[in-house]
Design an enzyme around this catalytic site. Structure first.
Site, PDB file in Angstrom:
ATOM      1  N   HIS A   1       0.869  -1.198   0.000  1.00 47.61           N
ATOM      2  CA  HIS A   1       0.000   0.000   0.000  1.00 47.61           C
ATOM      3  C   HIS A   1       0.896   1.236   0.000  1.00 47.61           C
ATOM      4  CE1 HIS A   1      -3.769   2.208   1.608  1.00 47.61           C
ATOM      5  NE2 HIS A   1      -2.850   3.132   1.327  1.00 47.61           N
TER       6      HIS A   1
ATOM      7  N   HIS B   1       1.438   5.406  -1.788  1.00 45.35           N
ATOM      8  CA  HIS B   1       1.029   6.522  -2.651  1.00 45.35           C
ATOM      9  C   HIS B   1       2.279   7.075  -3.315  1.00 45.35           C
ATOM     10  CE1 HIS B   1      -3.023   6.626  -0.887  1.00 45.35           C
ATOM     11  NE2 HIS B   1      -2.392   6.212   0.203  1.00 45.35           N
TER      12      HIS B   1
ATOM     13  N   LYS C   1      -9.472  -0.329  -5.497  1.00 45.36           N
ATOM     14  CA  LYS C   1      -9.502   0.374  -4.219  1.00 45.36           C
ATOM     15  C   LYS C   1     -10.853   1.033  -3.991  1.00 45.36           C
ATOM     16  CE  LYS C   1      -7.859   2.094  -0.400  1.00 45.36           C
ATOM     17  NZ  LYS C   1      -6.733   2.971  -0.146  1.00 45.36           N
TER      18      LYS C   1
ATOM     19  N   HIS D   1     -10.509   1.239   2.095  1.00 49.23           N
ATOM     20  CA  HIS D   1     -10.255   2.285   3.092  1.00 49.23           C
ATOM     21  C   HIS D   1     -11.423   2.198   4.074  1.00 49.23           C
ATOM     22  CE1 HIS D   1      -8.591   6.199   4.532  1.00 49.23           C
ATOM     23  NE2 HIS D   1      -9.771   6.174   5.125  1.00 49.23           N
TER      24      HIS D   1
ATOM     25  N   HIS E   1      -4.494  -0.432   5.980  1.00 46.61           N
ATOM     26  CA  HIS E   1      -4.037   0.319   7.151  1.00 46.61           C
ATOM     27  C   HIS E   1      -4.990   0.189   8.338  1.00 46.61           C
ATOM     28  CE1 HIS E   1      -6.666   3.156   5.153  1.00 46.61           C
ATOM     29  NE2 HIS E   1      -5.755   3.544   4.293  1.00 46.61           N
TER      30      HIS E   1
ATOM     31  N   ASP F   1       1.574   2.799   3.487  1.00 47.62           N
ATOM     32  CA  ASP F   1       0.707   3.968   3.322  1.00 47.62           C
ATOM     33  C   ASP F   1       1.526   5.255   3.307  1.00 47.62           C
ATOM     34  OD1 ASP F   1      -1.652   5.315   2.838  1.00 47.62           O
ATOM     35  OD2 ASP F   1      -2.187   5.506   4.959  1.00 47.62           O
TER      36      ASP F   1
HETATM   37  C1  NCD Z   1      -3.532   9.208   1.927  1.00 46.08           C
HETATM   38  C2  NCD Z   1      -3.131  10.196   0.848  1.00 46.08           C
HETATM   39  O1  NCD Z   1      -2.609  11.264   1.181  1.00 46.08           O
HETATM   40  O2  NCD Z   1      -3.296   9.891  -0.335  1.00 46.08           O
HETATM   41  N1  NCD Z   1      -3.493   9.859   3.194  1.00 46.08           N
HETATM   42  C3  NCD Z   1      -3.373   9.269   4.400  1.00 46.08           C
HETATM   43  O3  NCD Z   1      -3.453   9.943   5.416  1.00 46.08           O
HETATM   44  N2  NCD Z   1      -3.141   7.980   4.511  1.00 46.08           N
HETATM   45  C4  NCD Z   1      -4.870   8.656   1.606  1.00 46.08           C
HETATM   46  C5  NCD Z   1      -5.241   7.464   2.437  1.00 46.08           C
HETATM   47  O4  NCD Z   1      -4.641   6.389   2.303  1.00 46.08           O
HETATM   48  O5  NCD Z   1      -6.155   7.601   3.254  1.00 46.08           O
HETATM   49 ZN    ZN Z   2      -3.251   5.126   1.655  1.00 41.27          ZN
END
Ligand code: NCD
Ligand code: ZN
Length: 366
Positions: A28, A30, A114, A151, A189, A262
């Protein structure tokens, strides 16, 4: 010392610990796009062989064609010689067509879909307003064998933010599990004792990722001496008993729990703001922080299963061939990462900025 945002750290920094494990994957992450992608990708690619790449770009990745193009953009900016493989995901909407699901499965490079409840987090506005609208899509995913990545937070503003995961499980997730018994679901998460208990009791089709920061911090970290925007993420950090439940799950050896950082970069000034963005950047120490959490829990020998074996098994992939070696040898995280060389006139504040991380990678090899 309150190194972890709470008292009681047990790591003896003088301990001599060295461990070699099968190279881990991040289930996971970003990676963003454009300049931010260029800035953060090397950190993930240096540690992890593969990563499940979240689709919540500003314009979300909703189709196979968009996922293909995004994957190409990632590959195009990989450091020279990197063998990192992005595992792509689609962003579920109220209108995701069943044919898109079939095409996604056939693509070979899309490994999950997702589900963001609309409004739950960063770039989730186009997410699902009512999961019942997606039942045909979920049935198609169940039929072709494409996991649903969730999520797990209810968006009802009347529900206390610290309870949103537990309420989501009661109101939404439990129903999904019952209705789609063959659908693989990852509660992404997971942050609560309720979440851990649910996943443990659920059939083998249900798993969860755990972030390093939720293993290392409780919610006091957000308020240590003042308001700490760089400790704010979603789902929000919870109280200590939840952190303890997460650590117990991570070190339990159960194949239902695996690594998902995450890591979610946001430029400094979008976090240090009147309404700051949610997300912690942890990719710069993406495996090292987990090693620290496992070492602190006296279970470092369980790290390989959690970081390198359970995830591939759930996703039906082979474990990696390479290995990495970590040593317990503290290093200080930079106070900030300048984004200017990547083309953003701002910086990124990494997790533990200006503080120590216990482990470092000393080798990656065959
Ligand atoms: C994530 C993001 O910034 O894309 N932010 C976070 O706090 N984890 C989005 C997410 O996974 O909720
Ligand atoms: Zn995330």
């Amino acid at each position: 010392m309150h190194l972890l945002g709470r008292p009681g750290i047990q790591i003896k920094w003088s301990d001599s610990v060295r461990l070699t494990l099968i190279q881990p994957d991040d289930w996971h992450v970003h990676l963003r796009d454009g300049a931010m992608l260029r800035a953060v990708l090397p950190d993930t690619a240096r540690r992890f062989a593969r990563a499940i790449v979240m689709p919540n770009l500003k314009s979300p990745v909703r189709t196979v064609a968009e996922a293909c193009a995004y994957r190409e953009r990632i590959l195009a900016v990989l450091p020279d010689g990197s063998a990192f493989r992005p595992l792509m995901t689609l962003y579920l909407t109220d209108n995701t067509a069943t044919t898109e699901i079939e095409d996604a499965k056939a693509s070979g490079f899309i490994h999950g879909v997702k589900y963001y409840p609309a409004g739950a987090t960063t770039h989730s506005d186009l997410g699902v307003t009512d999961i019942e609208r997606c039942y045909d899509t979920l049935a198609a995913m169940e039929a072709v064998g494409l996991p649903l990545l969730v999520h797990g937070e209810i968006t009802d503003p009347s529900v206390d933010i610290f309870d949103r995961e537990a309420v989501f499980i009661d109101r939404v997730l439990a129903r999904l599990v019952a209705r789609f018994p063959r659908l693989k679901i990852v509660l992404e998460h997971v942050t609560t004792g309720e979440g851990v208990a649910f996943v443990k009791a659920a059939p083998a089709t249900i798993a969860a990722t755990l972030t390093a920061h939720h293993l290392l911090l409780n919610r006091n970290a957000m308020f240590r001496g003042g308001l700490r925007p760089h400790a704010y993420c979603l789902p929000v950090l919870k109280r200590e008993r939840h952190r303890e439940a997460l650590v117990a799950a991570a070190i339990s050896g159960s194949p239902k729990f695996f690594l998902g950082t995450d890591s979610a970069p946001h430029a400094r000034h979008t976090k240090e703001a009147a309404c700051g963005c949610a997300g912690l950047y942890t990719a710069h120490a993406g495996i090292e922080l987990y090693a620290e959490a496992f070492q602190e829990a006296g279970a470092i020998e369980r790290l390989e299963g959690f970081a390198s074996l359970h995830g591939p098994a759930f996703y039906g992939l082979a474990p990696n061939r390479k290995r990495i070696t970590l040593v317990l040898e503290p290093w200080v995280v930079p106070a900030e990462i300048d984004l200017a060389p990547s083309g953003i006139a701002d910086s990124l504040i990494p997790f533990r900025a200006g503080e120590r991380v216990g482990f470092r990678i000393i080798a990656t090899g065959p």
